[in-house]
Write a protein that holds these residues in place. Structure first.
Motif, mmCIF file in Angstrom:
data_model
loop_
_atom_site.group_PDB
_atom_site.id
_atom_site.type_symbol
_atom_site.label_atom_id
_atom_site.label_comp_id
_atom_site.label_asym_id
_atom_site.label_seq_id
_atom_site.Cartn_x
_atom_site.Cartn_y
_atom_site.Cartn_z
ATOM 1 N N PRO A 1 0.741 -1.239 -0.044
ATOM 2 C CA PRO A 1 -0.003 -0.065 0.068
ATOM 3 C C PRO A 1 0.713 1.227 -0.104
ATOM 4 O O PRO A 1 0.374 2.410 0.103
ATOM 5 N N PHE A 2 2.092 1.200 -0.196
ATOM 6 C CA PHE A 2 2.995 2.304 -0.006
ATOM 7 C C PHE A 2 2.674 3.662 -1.125
ATOM 8 O O PHE A 2 2.553 2.995 -2.404
ATOM 9 N N GLN A 3 2.639 4.697 -0.786
ATOM 10 C CA GLN A 3 2.289 5.834 -1.783
ATOM 11 C C GLN A 3 3.574 6.696 -2.276
ATOM 12 O O GLN A 3 3.957 6.812 -3.382
ATOM 13 N N SER A 4 4.133 7.175 -1.044
ATOM 14 C CA SER A 4 5.244 7.988 -1.452
ATOM 15 C C SER A 4 6.588 7.346 -1.881
ATOM 16 O O SER A 4 6.607 6.216 -1.722
ATOM 17 N N ARG A 5 7.800 7.964 -2.376
ATOM 18 C CA ARG A 5 8.890 7.433 -2.687
ATOM 19 C C ARG A 5 9.429 6.723 -1.436
ATOM 20 O O ARG A 5 9.382 7.485 -0.469
ATOM 21 N N THR A 6 9.989 5.552 -1.714
ATOM 22 C CA THR A 6 10.191 4.720 -0.416
ATOM 23 C C THR A 6 11.576 4.230 -0.713
ATOM 24 O O THR A 6 11.917 3.625 -1.764
ATOM 25 N N MET A 7 12.337 4.205 0.492
ATOM 26 C CA MET A 7 13.477 3.453 0.388
ATOM 27 C C MET A 7 13.382 1.892 1.148
ATOM 28 O O MET A 7 13.191 2.044 2.389
ATOM 29 N N PHE A 8 13.560 0.987 0.360
ATOM 30 C CA PHE A 8 13.086 -0.281 0.801
ATOM 31 C C PHE A 8 14.482 -0.763 1.312
ATOM 32 O O PHE A 8 15.156 -1.178 0.561
ATOM 33 N N ARG A 9 14.586 -1.139 2.772
ATOM 34 C CA ARG A 9 15.786 -1.574 3.261
ATOM 35 C C ARG A 9 15.463 -3.160 3.680
ATOM 36 O O ARG A 9 14.606 -3.220 4.365
ATOM 37 N N SER A 10 16.482 -3.881 3.114
ATOM 38 C CA SER A 10 16.394 -5.450 3.444
ATOM 39 C C SER A 10 16.357 -5.565 5.049
ATOM 40 O O SER A 10 17.614 -5.181 5.554
ATOM 41 N N LEU A 11 15.568 -6.446 5.762
ATOM 42 C CA LEU A 11 15.435 -6.808 6.970
ATOM 43 C C LEU A 11 16.618 -7.637 7.320
ATOM 44 O O LEU A 11 17.212 -7.998 8.389
ATOM 45 N N GLU A 12 17.134 -8.460 6.212
ATOM 46 C CA GLU A 12 17.861 -9.362 6.303
ATOM 47 C C GLU A 12 19.409 -9.192 6.075
ATOM 48 O O GLU A 12 20.371 -9.492 6.628
ATOM 49 N N LEU A 13 19.559 -8.311 5.274
ATOM 50 C CA LEU A 13 20.880 -7.494 4.849
ATOM 51 C C LEU A 13 20.846 -6.114 4.711
ATOM 52 O O LEU A 13 20.040 -5.713 3.729
ATOM 53 N N ALA A 14 21.382 -5.637 5.474
ATOM 54 C CA ALA A 14 21.379 -3.943 5.602
ATOM 55 C C ALA A 14 21.750 -3.182 4.570
ATOM 56 O O ALA A 14 21.221 -2.531 4.133
ATOM 57 N N SER A 15 22.769 -3.995 3.751
ATOM 58 C CA SER A 15 23.165 -3.224 2.736
ATOM 59 C C SER A 15 22.214 -3.360 1.541
ATOM 60 O O SER A 15 22.473 -2.376 0.441
ATOM 61 N N ASN A 16 21.404 -4.190 1.499
ATOM 62 C CA ASN A 16 20.496 -4.324 0.446
ATOM 63 C C ASN A 16 19.349 -3.331 0.705
ATOM 64 O O ASN A 16 18.547 -3.610 1.340
ATOM 65 N N GLN A 17 19.377 -2.097 -0.261
ATOM 66 C CA GLN A 17 18.297 -1.067 -0.278
ATOM 67 C C GLN A 17 17.893 -0.549 -1.609
ATOM 68 O O GLN A 17 18.784 -0.675 -2.672
ATOM 69 N N ILE A 18 16.526 -0.547 -1.661
ATOM 70 C CA ILE A 18 16.027 -0.026 -3.199
ATOM 71 C C ILE A 18 15.302 1.426 -2.891
ATOM 72 O O ILE A 18 14.389 1.359 -2.052
ATOM 73 N N LEU A 19 15.709 2.363 -3.644
ATOM 74 C CA LEU A 19 14.867 3.560 -3.648
ATOM 75 C C LEU A 19 13.722 3.501 -4.918
ATOM 76 O O LEU A 19 14.102 3.387 -6.063
ATOM 77 N N VAL A 20 12.599 3.223 -4.640
ATOM 78 C CA VAL A 20 11.399 3.223 -5.741
ATOM 79 C C VAL A 20 10.247 4.135 -5.395
ATOM 80 O O VAL A 20 9.926 4.595 -4.363
ATOM 81 N N ASP A 21 9.538 4.255 -6.505
ATOM 82 C CA ASP A 21 8.430 4.812 -6.421
ATOM 83 C C ASP A 21 7.152 3.825 -6.381
ATOM 84 O O ASP A 21 7.191 3.087 -7.212
ATOM 85 N N PRO A 22 6.657 3.673 -5.309
ATOM 86 C CA PRO A 22 5.909 2.392 -5.021
ATOM 87 C C PRO A 22 4.548 2.239 -5.842
ATOM 88 O O PRO A 22 4.209 0.969 -6.368
ATOM 89 N N ILE A 23 4.052 3.373 -6.160
ATOM 90 C CA ILE A 23 2.935 3.516 -7.197
ATOM 91 C C ILE A 23 3.227 2.893 -8.436
ATOM 92 O O ILE A 23 2.529 2.183 -8.946
ATOM 93 N N GLN A 24 4.432 3.118 -8.771
ATOM 94 C CA GLN A 24 4.966 2.809 -10.270
ATOM 95 C C GLN A 24 5.033 1.125 -10.067
ATOM 96 O O GLN A 24 4.657 0.449 -10.851
ATOM 97 N N LEU A 25 5.338 0.740 -8.836
ATOM 98 C CA LEU A 25 5.729 -0.723 -9.046
ATOM 99 C C LEU A 25 4.632 -1.482 -8.499
ATOM 100 O O LEU A 25 5.001 -2.659 -8.660
ATOM 101 N N ARG A 26 3.676 -0.905 -7.940
ATOM 102 C CA ARG A 26 2.561 -1.682 -7.155
ATOM 103 C C ARG A 26 2.157 -3.143 -7.786
ATOM 104 O O ARG A 26 1.989 -4.209 -7.595
#
Lengths: 302, 785
Positions: free
Chosen positions: A228-253
């Protein structure tokens, strides 16, 4: 002193779980007598069948009454009933740490612990042996199944000690469980099952083929389903902190949801092929309700 | 593109608000600790591009909303590509019909039957005034920097001075009160003039407007070919002008009732002093109702000479005769007027000119005088030239004749005479030839009748006109057919006569002339030297065998006529025929250059006339200045040319034109004589100092104008279609319809529509992109997970 299990089981949960009985679907191997069908044929009252006598059979098992009628020797066989050996496999990987806005503050791990505690309580109550394996990328803690009521304490303690962190590799963990569960029994996997769906399904099949009945509670957060995310979001992996992606959730949903469904259906297909029960559970649901619903369904299916 | 509420257009800057929100929103990043990374990484770049476009489209729509709102509220005017900045200036040619029918008054309530001429047309507006007002409105509504031409398109079309709309409007305001019509609508030449002007104009946008009352007769007289030619001409213009027609008359299908004076004519048109003339007025009723007891007044020099009352049934004409004997010499103005109000007042008056002349002196030189009556050579001539005085001893003849012997011909006698007739004079000695030559040179006339007594060799010995003499013919002999009674008789060829005095004789007289039998004649031929300029001698009339009968030539200011037969009944029976009297009178008038003056012009044609000086004082004989008073009482000053002739070409208006020689003091000081010469007409000396002409339309056309037949709506539509024109019933309608062309089109309705569409599109797209709606759509499509 507050009992450690009260942290996981509320009185309401206890009252709901107490009335439940979980039966094994197949035959199991137990040490003592119980309510589950055993593959041993014992001196029980439950008659099973007659079979022709062959030399070497104990003569006390010959059905003399039938001999008198038929003039042939038959062995009278009874079905044995035994207790169940159940291993609860609880995922404590990093991804289980996720807690969404609709899960009443519970992480997936906490939800899984409550579910596991309820199951342990339920099974101990019906004199079955319950063990626990917590794992992330490998098995971190293994408590073999026992049926003593005070064994519950040890289980709860192990659950309390379990802290979700690190990456997960479910297929390796499941293969590791093969070594611990040599006798016929029940393995209840409580995990989000994130990973390679095909590998997981294959490992589950191996476990199944090792005479284990497998039930998978797949714990998902609502957010992971509908994204349900709306705004631009940095998704940071809970398992591997170095793994993070900045995305526009609306585009990806849309694509995310498609991926999720594809993954889910792959997992379901793999489980169905091995006759494994896969129960997707949302953290927004009540775990006791989930459990009672499942057991009711299982009983009606039986 | 201009804005009526320009300030509001700055509101369009509000488009930055959604843009800023978008940019700020873009910079704000939320961090989420996430478990299902493998699902995210899969989907990362798959669909990003399409969704990104949708986002941009949404942003664009949101930016567009405040822009459209601001534009719509600022009321922009959209102009065509031709205009760059501001309202585009245009060139416009406005054709105003000022023909007779345009002077009809449409808002007549009750037709007043009992009125005298003072309160006719009081407090009413003519269609022409309405047309002028419409033109002023159009001119006032022109974009700044435009130039305009106003053409009065009655015959003869006239372009008003100036190109600046304001100046033209001032001129038109002065024209509003005009009550005198011009000739009939000349749409063809007006359009050509207008197109010519438009072709030279600078502005790229051009318009052609015809303001008229659209009478059926005005447009139906244009042939299909000329209509087609004109329409093609309009299409072929470099910049095709927009053609608009403005009808200022009410569109009524019924015929409007109208009385008109179709013609007024004095019979004869030229009389000698003391004679009486008949004034014939033709009155027409062009309505469907009978008119009873209509008062008709006839005025001479604005003094009423007769008043009659007549009854006119519907669609008929009536003739009213009045008799009048002028007391003075000179041109007399006759006017008839219907003393009754109707739709069209302008045709209730018509004028005509009666010329009253002093009899001219004609000296008859008798070469064969006899005592018996009617035996002398000149007896028939005298009778023909002055019949009244000979038969009744009265005055009133065109000429006063005096008969003398050849030897009596002297310079003093010549001085008094206007025309000299040499009648069968045997020979003319050299001094008399010289006197006669001088006499003719001064502007007088000489008529030579050759007869049996003429000595051909003596005449042949005269010097030719080219050598300072009088002879224009080579005489070869006399051809007599009298000796044989049954010999051939010769008649005149009257079929192809170009000579004006004889050609214009009445058919009866011509027939009589054609029957005249000639038995003997002098044979002569034109002297080749005389045929050259400035003499231009020619054969005026021939016999049937092609032998010349009458030769004519100009000599100095005068004219000579040579006739190959005698003027008594020796050579022919012509003198006893009815044609003789008019023939001799016309020839004498021609020789004396007093042929009945044409006092009637068609509108627009040049008026060329002479006012001979009345004094013999040589110091004042130099050409003076003429004041011409036009029918609308305005006057012009015209300079006289040599020979006291003048030319006046501004004769568009129908009605009488009065040219008066200004007194020396007036012309030097530049002070004009009062423009009411009519009052002074009754002094004889003043009357001789002036001449008159009446500009009239053709009788048929005049009555057509008076019929007042407006086109029906269908005919007007057809007309507009033929000419590719836009038809309007008022200047306001025209302005409304052309304002969009001149100033631009207001497009706020389109902007509002666009705004609503954008708004709806924004809502729809926003809905489509919102996560909740996506989730529900997903779940609807594929079921709940």
């Amino acid at each position: 002193m507050k009992l450690p299990f009260l942290r996981w089981l509320s009185p309401q949960d206890l009252s709901r779980v107490t009335g439940l009985q979980l039966y094994a679907k197949g035959v199991v191997e137990g040490l003592s007598g119980g309510m589950h069908r055993s593959h041993h044929i014992g001196a029980s009252v439950q008659f099973k069948e007659h079979r022709p006598y062959v030399p070497g059979d104990e003569t006390r098992n010959i059905d003399w009454k039938l001999y008198g009628k038929t003039d042939r020797l038959y062995i009278r066989q009874y079905e044995d009933e035994t207790n169940l050996r159940c291993t609860l496999a609880l995922d404590q990987s990093g991804s289980m740490r996720y807690s969404g806005s609709r899960s009443q503050g519970l992480t997936k791990h906490e939800f899984g612990v409550r579910l596991a505690a309820s199951l342990a309580y339920l099974l101990i109550n019906q004199q079955d042996a319950v063990g626990l394996a917590t794992f992330d990328s490998t098995i971190r803690n293994y408590i073999p199944p026992r049926s003593r009521p005070n064994h519950l304490q040890a289980l709860f303690q192990a659950m309390t000690d379990s802290v979700p962190s690190s990456e997960t590799d479910l297929s390796i963990v499941l293969r590791g469980l093969l070594h611990n569960c040599k006798r016929r029994g029940l393995v209840i996997l409580i995990s989000d099952c994130f990973g390679d769906a095909e590998a997981i399904a294959k490992s589950l099949t191996l476990l199944r083929n090792n005479y284990q009945e497998v039930i998978v509670f797949q714990i998902l957060d609502d957010d992971e389903v509908d994204f349900p995310f709306q705004s631009r979001t940095m998704f940071r992996s809970l398992e591997l902190a170095s793994n993070q992606i900045l995305v526009d959730p609306i585009q990806l949903r849309k694509v995310y949801i498609e991926n999720m469904q594809r993954y889910q259906s792959e997992l379901e297909r793999g489980c169905a092929q091995s006759r494994i029960d896969l129960i997707p559970v949302r953290t927004s649901q009540s775990h006791s309700t989930v459990l009672s619903n499942y057991i009711a369904k299982r009983r009606s299916g039986k | 593109m201009t804005f009526l509420n320009g300030l509001l257009a700055f509101g369009a800057a509000a488009f930055t608000i959604p843009l800023l929100i978008h940019l700020l929103h873009r910079n704000r990043v939320v961090t989420v600790d996430w478990g299902a990374m493998h699902l995210l990484q899969f989907s990362r770049n798959v669909n990003a591009k399409r969704v990104h476009w949708q986002q941009l489209l949404l942003l664009f729509l949101r930016c567009l909303l405040p822009i459209l709102l601001a534009l719509a509220m600022s009321r922009p005017l959209f102009q065509s590509w031709l205009s760059t900045t501001g309202p585009a200036s245009i060139s416009i040619a406005i054709l105003i019909d000022d023909s007779m029918s345009m002077f009809a008054m449409d808002n007549t309530g009750q037709v007043n039957n009992n009125l005298d001429e003072t309160n006719l047309s009081a407090g009413r507006t003519t269609r022409f005034a309405k047309a002028c007002s419409a033109a002023i409105e159009i001119l006032a509504g022109l974009p700044a920097g435009s130039n305009a031409a106003v053409l009065l398109s009655g015959t003869k079309p006239e372009t008003m001075n100036g190109q600046i709309p304001d100046e033209l409007a001032i001129q038109l305001e002065q024209l509003i009160n005009r009550t005198v019509p011009a000739g009939e609508l000349d749409i063809e030449n007006s359009l050509r003039l207008a197109l010519d002007w438009l072709g030279k104009s600078q502005h790229p946008r051009r318009q052609l407007v015809v303001v008229s009352d659209y009478q059926t007769n005005d447009w139906s007289k244009l042939s299909k070919e000329s209509t087609f030619e004109l329409v093609e001409l309009i299409k072929k213009q470099n910049v095709v002008p927009e053609f608009a027609m403005v009808n200022i008359a009410p569109t009524k299908d019924e015929k409007q009732s109208n009385l008109s004076i179709d013609s007024i004519l004095s019979v004869p048109s030229t009389i000698a002093s003391g004679q009486e003339c008949s004034v014939n007025t033709t009155i027409g009723n062009h309505g469907d109702q009978d008119c009873n007891d209509v008062p008709i007044a006839v005025y001479a020099n604005d003094i009423e000479i007769d008043r009659q009352r007549i009854s006119l049934p519907a669609n008929t004409t009536a003739l009213v005769r009045s008799r009048w004997a002028p007391k003075h010499l000179g041109d007399q103005l006759l006017r008839s007027q219907i003393l009754r109000d109707d739709w069209l007042v302008a045709d209730n008056t018509s004028s005509s000119v009666l010329v009253v002349k002093e009899p001219m002196q004609i000296l008859l030189v008798d070469g064969d005088r006899k005592k018996e009556p009617m035996q002398s050579e000149t007896d028939f001539l005298r009778l023909a030239l002055s019949p009244f005085s000979i038969l009744h001893g009265e005055k009133g003849d065109m000429a006063i004749t005096k008969s003398v012997q050849p030897q009596e011909l002297s310079e003093p006698l010549l001085k008094a005479a206007r025309v000299v007739c040499l009648c069968n004079v045997a020979e003319v000695p050299e001094p008399q030839q010289r006197w006669l030559r001088d006499f003719v040179n001064e502007g007088n006339g000489l008529m030579v009748f050759l007869g049996d007594r003429v000595r051909i060799d003596q005449y042949q010995s005269w010097p030719s006109v080219a050598n300072g003499g009088l002879r224009i013919a080579n005489l070869t002999g006399r051809n007599s057919v009298k000796s044989t009674d049954n010999g051939p008789e010769t008649r005149l060829n009257t079929q192809q006569i170009e000579f004006v005095p004889i050609r214009d004789m009445s058919p009866l007289s011509l027939a009589s002339l054609a029957k005249a039998r000639f038995e003997s004649r002098i044979l002569f031929s034109l002297d080749p030297a005389a045929t050259l300029a400035p003499f231009n001698a020619s054969v005026a009339v021939r016999f049937e065998d092609n032998q010349p009968w009458l030769l004519q030539t100009s000599l100095g200011n005068g004219r000579c006529l040579w006739v190959s037969t005698s003027c008594d009944d020796d050579d022919s029976n012509l003198p006893s025929r009815t044609a003789f009297l008019p023939l001799i009178q016309k020839l004498a008038a021609y020789a004396a250059q007093v042929e009945p003056p044409d006092r009637q012009l068609t509108s627009g044609s040049e008026w060329s006339a002479s006012i001979p000086p009345q004094t013999t004082d040589s110091s004042k004989s130099s050409p003076g200045t003429i004041q011409v008073v036009r029918p609308d009482k305005k006057s012009d000053i015209v300079q006289m040319e040599e020979g006291h002739r003048f030319h006046f070409s501004d004769t568009r208006l129908l009605g009488p034109y009065i040219a008066t020689v200004l007194a020396e003091s007036d012309s030097t000081t530049g002070v004009l004589a009062p423009t009411e010469p009519m009052e002074e007409m009754h002094s004889a000396s003043f009357a001789l100092n002036r001449t008159l002409v009446c500009v009239k339309p053709d009788v048929m056309k005049s009555s057509a104008e008076s019929q007042l037949q407006p086109m029906s709506s269908k005919e007007m539509d057809d007309l507009a279609k033929t000419w590719n024109a836009r038809f309007s019933n008022s200047s306001v309608e025209l302005l409304d319809s052309t304002r969009s062309v001149w100033y631009g089109r207001e497009i706020w309705t389109w902007l509002w529509t666009a705004l609503v569409i954008c708004f709806l599109a924004e809502i729809a797209l926003e809905q489509r992109l919102s996560p909740r709606s996506q989730a529900t759509r997903q779940s609807r499509e594929q079921g709940v997970l």
